[in-house]
Enzyme design. Structure first.
Site, PDB file in Angstrom:
ATOM      1  N   ASN A  10       0.874  -1.193  -0.001  1.00 33.84           N
ATOM      2  CA  ASN A  10       0.005   0.022   0.226  1.00 33.84           C
ATOM      3  C   ASN A  10       0.821   1.387   0.034  1.00 33.84           C
ATOM      4  O   ASN A  10       1.383   1.595   0.880  1.00 33.84           O
ATOM      5  CB  ASN A  10      -0.885  -0.283   1.403  1.00 33.84           C
ATOM      6  CG  ASN A  10      -1.816   1.198   1.264  1.00 33.84           C
ATOM      7  OD1 ASN A  10      -1.856   1.934   0.400  1.00 33.84           O
ATOM      8  ND2 ASN A  10      -2.207   1.357   2.513  1.00 33.84           N
ATOM      9  N   TRP A  11       1.085   1.765  -1.317  1.00 32.03           N
ATOM     10  CA  TRP A  11       1.821   2.906  -1.233  1.00 32.03           C
ATOM     11  C   TRP A  11       1.383   4.332  -0.631  1.00 32.03           C
ATOM     12  O   TRP A  11       2.112   5.323  -0.671  1.00 32.03           O
ATOM     13  CB  TRP A  11       2.280   3.320  -2.687  1.00 32.03           C
ATOM     14  CG  TRP A  11       3.466   2.402  -3.318  1.00 32.03           C
ATOM     15  CD1 TRP A  11       4.066   1.492  -2.441  1.00 32.03           C
ATOM     16  CD2 TRP A  11       3.903   2.413  -4.647  1.00 32.03           C
ATOM     17  NE1 TRP A  11       5.142   0.824  -3.373  1.00 32.03           N
ATOM     18  CE2 TRP A  11       5.020   1.347  -4.595  1.00 32.03           C
ATOM     19  CE3 TRP A  11       3.782   3.098  -5.794  1.00 32.03           C
ATOM     20  CZ2 TRP A  11       5.635   1.367  -5.773  1.00 32.03           C
ATOM     21  CZ3 TRP A  11       4.422   2.860  -6.924  1.00 32.03           C
ATOM     22  CH2 TRP A  11       5.284   2.023  -6.946  1.00 32.03           C
ATOM     23  N   LYS A  12      -0.017   4.113  -0.439  1.00 29.67           N
ATOM     24  CA  LYS A  12      -0.534   5.509   0.014  1.00 29.67           C
ATOM     25  C   LYS A  12      -0.262   6.600  -0.796  1.00 29.67           C
ATOM     26  O   LYS A  12      -0.227   6.235  -2.112  1.00 29.67           O
ATOM     27  CB  LYS A  12      -0.149   5.760   1.522  1.00 29.67           C
ATOM     28  CG  LYS A  12      -0.403   4.536   2.430  1.00 29.67           C
ATOM     29  CD  LYS A  12      -0.029   4.875   3.906  1.00 29.67           C
ATOM     30  CE  LYS A  12      -0.542   3.577   4.735  1.00 29.67           C
ATOM     31  NZ  LYS A  12      -0.358   3.643   6.143  1.00 29.67           N
ATOM     32  N   HIS A  97      -9.635   1.410   4.825  1.00 28.75           N
ATOM     33  CA  HIS A  97      -8.280   1.373   5.565  1.00 28.75           C
ATOM     34  C   HIS A  97      -8.683   2.612   6.563  1.00 28.75           C
ATOM     35  O   HIS A  97      -9.519   3.426   6.501  1.00 28.75           O
ATOM     36  CB  HIS A  97      -7.334   2.058   4.504  1.00 28.75           C
ATOM     37  CG  HIS A  97      -6.135   2.146   5.012  1.00 28.75           C
ATOM     38  ND1 HIS A  97      -5.741   3.040   6.180  1.00 28.75           N
ATOM     39  CD2 HIS A  97      -4.862   1.261   5.127  1.00 28.75           C
ATOM     40  CE1 HIS A  97      -4.447   2.689   6.354  1.00 28.75           C
ATOM     41  NE2 HIS A  97      -3.967   1.805   5.873  1.00 28.75           N
ATOM     42  N   GLU A 146      -5.682  -4.663  10.951  1.00 29.65           N
ATOM     43  CA  GLU A 146      -4.732  -3.803  11.056  1.00 29.65           C
ATOM     44  C   GLU A 146      -5.006  -2.754  12.360  1.00 29.65           C
ATOM     45  O   GLU A 146      -5.827  -1.696  12.273  1.00 29.65           O
ATOM     46  CB  GLU A 146      -4.681  -2.674   9.794  1.00 29.65           C
ATOM     47  CG  GLU A 146      -4.200  -3.335   8.718  1.00 29.65           C
ATOM     48  CD  GLU A 146      -3.566  -2.137   7.764  1.00 29.65           C
ATOM     49  OE1 GLU A 146      -2.571  -2.422   7.006  1.00 29.65           O
ATOM     50  OE2 GLU A 146      -4.364  -1.247   7.507  1.00 29.65           O
ATOM     51  N   GLY A 152       2.191   2.511  10.866  1.00 30.29           N
ATOM     52  CA  GLY A 152       3.350   3.490  10.761  1.00 30.29           C
ATOM     53  C   GLY A 152       4.009   4.003  11.825  1.00 30.29           C
ATOM     54  O   GLY A 152       4.583   5.081  11.910  1.00 30.29           O
ATOM     55  N   SER A 184       3.129  -1.839  10.481  1.00 30.20           N
ATOM     56  CA  SER A 184       4.672  -1.850  10.816  1.00 30.20           C
ATOM     57  C   SER A 184       5.279  -3.140  10.370  1.00 30.20           C
ATOM     58  O   SER A 184       6.110  -3.737  11.224  1.00 30.20           O
ATOM     59  CB  SER A 184       4.773  -1.653  12.157  1.00 30.20           C
ATOM     60  OG  SER A 184       4.302  -0.075  12.641  1.00 30.20           O
ATOM     61  N   GLY A 205       2.743  -0.817   4.296  1.00 26.96           N
ATOM     62  CA  GLY A 205       2.509   0.386   4.003  1.00 26.96           C
ATOM     63  C   GLY A 205       4.241   0.880   3.661  1.00 26.96           C
ATOM     64  O   GLY A 205       4.686   0.828   2.588  1.00 26.96           O
TER      65      GLY A 205
HETATM   66  P1  PGA Z   1       2.673   0.403   7.673  1.00 27.60           P
HETATM   67  O1  PGA Z   1       1.140   0.821   7.133  1.00 27.60           O
HETATM   68  O2  PGA Z   1       3.110  -0.747   7.301  1.00 27.60           O
HETATM   69  O3  PGA Z   1       3.453   1.700   7.507  1.00 27.60           O
HETATM   70  O4  PGA Z   1       2.488   0.371   9.318  1.00 27.60           O
HETATM   71  C1  PGA Z   1       0.079  -0.377   6.862  1.00 27.60           C
HETATM   72  C2  PGA Z   1      -0.940   0.194   6.241  1.00 27.60           C
HETATM   73  O5  PGA Z   1      -1.503   1.095   6.778  1.00 27.60           O
HETATM   74  O6  PGA Z   1      -1.602  -0.477   5.580  1.00 27.60           O
END
Ligand code: PGA
Length: 223
Positions: A10-12, A97, A146, A152, A184, A205
């Site tokens: 998920n590149w956001k 999400h 999640e 993050g 994470s 992410g």
């Molecule tokens: P992260 O994000 O791996 O940066 O914690 C995961 C996500 O939001 O899908």
């Protein structure tokens, strides 16, 4: 039959077209070709078309997805991306999400409509759950647990907790529900998550943005 192992990036809201193409041309050739390994890249819509071309030309084992889609069909919905249009480019969608719930007011009802749209367009919908309390829309077969505090932050939930939650979800909704973990995940902890019996993969992410880290994650996953 071996179950699918999902590695979803998920590149956001990150990466220009040039950066996205750099990632694809670095990562693509390094990915293991394995039938049960489903590597899914969910970039921004603005780079999708170029990324799709690069994946097709390179013959890379990468599925393409979106991070969201419209709860409506084709029509007068300014600013929205309908599943029936997106299906020309992708066959996968992350839905619900926690960043969308928090920043864009998405409700469980909206997310259920989005899943319907995705399924009508023959896309796989991955619905994000914050915990056992998040409802799972009807017809959903793929979810990601999640916890918001793990996203993050560099502080993942434990693989044991994640597995226990997956087991509870499967007791409630049946064994056909595949459960991923997200929050994470890195190359250093991915093996612990995917080796748990009730987990079918990970949603990543931050660690998916870096080419070397993502290649490492995929290689570790199939070891
Ligand atoms: P992260 O994000 O791996 O940066 O914690 C995961 C996500 O939001 O899908």
């Amino acid at each position: 039959m071996n179950k699918n192992l999902w590695i979803v990036a998920n590149w956001k809201s990150n990466k220009t077209i040039a950066e996205a193409l750099e990632w694809v041309t670095q990562v693509g050739p390094q990915l293991p070709h394995q039938e049960t390994l489903q590597v899914v890249l969910c970039p921004t819509i603005s780079v999708l078309s170029e990324v799709k071309k690069a994946i097709t030309v390179g013959g890379y084992p990468i599925r393409l997805g979106v991070q969201d889609l419209s709860p409506f069909g084709i029509g007068a919905y300014t600013g929205e991306e309908a599943a029936q249009l997106l299906k020309e480019l992708v066959n996968f969608a992350i839905l619900g999400h926690s960043e969308r719930r928090k920043n864009f007011g998405e409700t469980d009802e909206i997310i259920a409509k989005k899943l319907q749209q995705a399924q009508q367009a023959q896309m796989t919908g991955l619905v994000c759950l914050q915990g056992l309390e998040t409802p799972i829309p009807q017809g959903c077969t793929l979810v990601a647990y999640e916890p918001v505090w793990a996203i993050g932050t560099g502080q993942p939930d434990t693989p044991e907790n994640a597995n226990q939650l997956a087991e509870q979800l499967q007791k409630l909704h049946g064994d056909d529900l595949a459960v991923l973990y997200g929050g994470s995940v890195t190359a250093a902890n991915v093996k612990e998550f995917i080796s748990k019996p009730n987990l079918s993969g990970v949603l990543i992410g931050n660690a998916s943005l870096n080419e070397a880290e993502f290649i490492k994650i995929c290689k570790i996953a199939v070891e």
